[in-house]
Design a protein around this motif. Sequence first.
Motif, PDB file in Angstrom:
ATOM      1  N   PRO A 136      14.018   4.857   3.913  1.00 21.78           N
ATOM      2  CA  PRO A 136      13.670   5.245   5.287  1.00 21.78           C
ATOM      3  C   PRO A 136      12.425   6.111   5.405  1.00 21.78           C
ATOM      4  CG  PRO A 136      16.033   5.436   4.929  1.00 21.78           C
ATOM      5  CD  PRO A 136      15.428   5.131   3.598  1.00 21.78           C
ATOM      6  N   ARG A 137      12.114   6.922   4.391  1.00 21.17           N
ATOM      7  CA  ARG A 137      10.931   7.778   4.521  1.00 21.17           C
ATOM      8  C   ARG A 137       9.631   6.978   4.436  1.00 21.17           C
ATOM      9  NH1 ARG A 137      12.927   9.041  -0.578  1.00 21.17           N
ATOM     10  NH2 ARG A 137      11.545   8.567  -2.331  1.00 21.17           N
ATOM     11  N   ARG A 138       9.706   5.742   3.914  1.00 24.43           N
ATOM     12  CA  ARG A 138       8.517   4.883   3.872  1.00 24.43           C
ATOM     13  C   ARG A 138       8.419   3.995   5.104  1.00 24.43           C
ATOM     14  NH1 ARG A 138       6.436   2.832  -0.752  1.00 24.43           N
ATOM     15  NH2 ARG A 138       4.719   2.338   0.645  1.00 24.43           N
ATOM     16  N   MET A 139       9.568   3.531   5.613  1.00 29.04           N
ATOM     17  CA  MET A 139       9.573   2.621   6.758  1.00 29.04           C
ATOM     18  C   MET A 139      10.726   2.982   7.677  1.00 29.04           C
ATOM     19  SD  MET A 139       9.821  -1.535   6.786  1.00 29.04           S
ATOM     20  CE  MET A 139      10.385  -2.416   8.267  1.00 29.04           C
ATOM     21  N   LEU A 182       0.832  -1.201   0.000  1.00 27.81           N
ATOM     22  CA  LEU A 182       0.000   0.000   0.000  1.00 27.81           C
ATOM     23  C   LEU A 182       0.871   1.258   0.000  1.00 27.81           C
ATOM     24  CD1 LEU A 182      -2.591  -1.016   2.757  1.00 27.81           C
ATOM     25  CD2 LEU A 182      -2.936  -1.081   0.280  1.00 27.81           C
ATOM     26  N   PRO A 183       0.312   2.392  -0.447  1.00 27.66           N
ATOM     27  CA  PRO A 183       1.044   3.670  -0.371  1.00 27.66           C
ATOM     28  C   PRO A 183       0.945   4.261   1.031  1.00 27.66           C
ATOM     29  CG  PRO A 183      -1.082   4.009  -1.406  1.00 27.66           C
ATOM     30  CD  PRO A 183      -0.967   2.517  -1.166  1.00 27.66           C
ATOM     31  N   CYS A 184       1.668   3.640   1.967  1.00 31.97           N
ATOM     32  CA  CYS A 184       1.604   4.069   3.365  1.00 31.97           C
ATOM     33  C   CYS A 184       3.007   4.218   3.922  1.00 31.97           C
ATOM     34  CB  CYS A 184       0.806   3.058   4.195  1.00 31.97           C
ATOM     35  SG  CYS A 184       1.587   1.429   4.321  1.00 31.97           S
ATOM     36  N   THR A 185       3.092   4.752   5.125  1.00 32.32           N
ATOM     37  CA  THR A 185       4.343   4.789   5.864  1.00 32.32           C
ATOM     38  C   THR A 185       4.195   3.907   7.094  1.00 32.32           C
ATOM     39  OG1 THR A 185       3.666   6.735   7.139  1.00 32.32           O
ATOM     40  CG2 THR A 185       4.882   7.114   5.086  1.00 32.32           C
ATOM     41  N   ALA A 186       5.309   3.332   7.561  1.00 37.00           N
ATOM     42  CA  ALA A 186       5.250   2.426   8.704  1.00 37.00           C
ATOM     43  C   ALA A 186       6.365   2.732   9.678  1.00 37.00           C
ATOM     44  CB  ALA A 186       5.336   0.971   8.242  1.00 37.00           C
ATOM     45  N   LEU A 187       6.027   2.638  10.961  1.00 36.48           N
ATOM     46  CA  LEU A 187       7.008   2.701  12.033  1.00 36.48           C
ATOM     47  C   LEU A 187       7.104   1.316  12.643  1.00 36.48           C
ATOM     48  CD1 LEU A 187       8.852   4.405  13.907  1.00 36.48           C
ATOM     49  CD2 LEU A 187       6.869   4.638  15.426  1.00 36.48           C
ATOM     50  N   ALA A 188       8.307   0.725  12.620  1.00 35.85           N
ATOM     51  CA  ALA A 188       8.540  -0.596  13.199  1.00 35.85           C
ATOM     52  C   ALA A 188       9.334  -0.413  14.489  1.00 35.85           C
ATOM     53  CB  ALA A 188       9.310  -1.487  12.220  1.00 35.85           C
ATOM     54  N   VAL A 190      16.142  -4.401  15.961  1.00 40.72           N
ATOM     55  CA  VAL A 190      16.065  -3.162  15.197  1.00 40.72           C
ATOM     56  C   VAL A 190      17.054  -3.199  14.042  1.00 40.72           C
ATOM     57  CG1 VAL A 190      16.414  -0.657  15.311  1.00 40.72           C
ATOM     58  CG2 VAL A 190      15.235  -1.848  17.181  1.00 40.72           C
ATOM     59  N   ARG A 191      18.273  -3.677  14.297  1.00 44.86           N
ATOM     60  CA  ARG A 191      19.278  -3.750  13.225  1.00 44.86           C
ATOM     61  C   ARG A 191      18.850  -4.728  12.138  1.00 44.86           C
ATOM     62  NH1 ARG A 191      22.793  -3.106  17.736  1.00 44.86           N
ATOM     63  NH2 ARG A 191      23.148  -5.350  17.982  1.00 44.86           N
ATOM     64  N   VAL A 192      18.320  -5.896  12.541  1.00 48.42           N
ATOM     65  CA  VAL A 192      17.860  -6.881  11.558  1.00 48.42           C
ATOM     66  C   VAL A 192      16.716  -6.309  10.724  1.00 48.42           C
ATOM     67  CG1 VAL A 192      16.671  -9.097  11.297  1.00 48.42           C
ATOM     68  CG2 VAL A 192      18.635  -8.917  12.816  1.00 48.42           C
ATOM     69  N   CYS A 193      15.795  -5.611  11.384  1.00 42.30           N
ATOM     70  CA  CYS A 193      14.672  -5.011  10.674  1.00 42.30           C
ATOM     71  C   CYS A 193      15.161  -3.998   9.642  1.00 42.30           C
ATOM     72  CB  CYS A 193      13.738  -4.346  11.688  1.00 42.30           C
ATOM     73  SG  CYS A 193      12.230  -3.667  10.982  1.00 42.30           S
ATOM     74  N   GLU A 194      16.119  -3.168  10.023  1.00 42.37           N
ATOM     75  CA  GLU A 194      16.671  -2.189   9.083  1.00 42.37           C
ATOM     76  C   GLU A 194      17.336  -2.881   7.889  1.00 42.37           C
ATOM     77  OE1 GLU A 194      19.250  -0.021  11.634  1.00 42.37           O
ATOM     78  OE2 GLU A 194      17.679   1.378  12.295  1.00 42.37           O
ATOM     79  N   GLN A 195      18.067  -3.963   8.153  1.00 42.10           N
ATOM     80  CA  GLN A 195      18.711  -4.709   7.066  1.00 42.10           C
ATOM     81  C   GLN A 195      17.668  -5.282   6.109  1.00 42.10           C
ATOM     82  OE1 GLN A 195      21.086  -7.637   9.102  1.00 42.10           O
ATOM     83  NE2 GLN A 195      22.338  -6.099  10.135  1.00 42.10           N
ATOM     84  N   ASN A 196      16.610  -5.847   6.669  1.00 37.18           N
ATOM     85  CA  ASN A 196      15.561  -6.421   5.824  1.00 37.18           C
ATOM     86  C   ASN A 196      14.865  -5.352   4.998  1.00 37.18           C
ATOM     87  OD1 ASN A 196      15.941  -9.098   6.577  1.00 37.18           O
ATOM     88  ND2 ASN A 196      14.521  -8.976   8.294  1.00 37.18           N
ATOM     89  N   ALA A 197      14.627  -4.193   5.599  1.00 37.81           N
ATOM     90  CA  ALA A 197      13.977  -3.109   4.854  1.00 37.81           C
ATOM     91  C   ALA A 197      14.836  -2.694   3.664  1.00 37.81           C
ATOM     92  CB  ALA A 197      13.712  -1.931   5.781  1.00 37.81           C
TER      93      ALA A 197
END
Length: 308
Positions: A216-219, A188-194, A202-209
């Motif tokens: 970064p502006r999307r997630m 979807l055309p959305c933004t997400a905060l994980a 947090v580091r793993v999530c950033e790597q996956n993104a």
Amino acid sequence: MRPSGPDAPGALSRRRAEPLEALVIDGLPEHAVPVFEAALQQVCTTVALFRDEPTDTWRIEGVREAGAHDDELDAALALAAMVAGIDPPAVQAAPVEAEGWLARTVQAFPEMPVGRRFIIRPTHVPDPPTYGRVVLKLDAGLAFGSGEHASTQGCLRAFEGVAHRRPRTVCDLGSGSGILAMAAVKMLPCTALATDIEPWSVRVCEQNARMNGLVPRRMRTILADGWKPRLMKGVRYDLIFANILARPLCAMAQDLALHLAPRGTAILAGLLGTQVRMVLAAHRRAGLVMERRIDVGPWTTLVLKRRG
């Protein structure tokens, strides 16, 4: 669900074969399963659950580098026993052949369709163009939160059912690998905060993104304990994922309701079917009502909306 990664406690090196051991806890009652699963995930790179039908009890198995993080394990198991209200169970340990286990881990993590809209694609398989499904790329070495767990599958299936509401702002609370936030942003055309309470998550999530091409502006991924960070104060989200555990869900029900937009949706997971009544009661007191329930094995996912 917490992922395993190169920075995680108990993470395996993918460049050398370390001595491994399996940790086994037998005879757990069903209500104790989530807290002991979480306890083993503190030090193990993989955790599996097995139900013994004749006795109606559960067996939990985890694999870690031999002897790694014994102090953390002892503390996590003691806390789990206290929360579950049972005596600390015996933990059996046995050696495991490292290279054979690693090979089986990769083999056991094939490309996996989830629901009608998603496909989980590990990095060790070919990556051809795929039509009609949203592709989520993950590393086989980061198996937790990879879609293999029933709670993650339930969340993705629940999201399919509410995606037509086209939420613009998404929060993935306790994101682990970030798979739920990534699913929302890629679909979807959305933004997400994980958010996650563990720095290595947090580091793993950033790597996956980054691996999935999400800017970064999307997630965005941050270290957070629940709803405490300043940047979350007063913010309301159209969609909230909370794939954690039953008791934390209950404790944060009021805060979750305050952060849910007036026409927003909350997807809750990480709870067993026997814990649904408790979790629902806490969220009903906060003004939310159940819209849908999804059961995958013994695990349940709840879709909630604000009353009225």
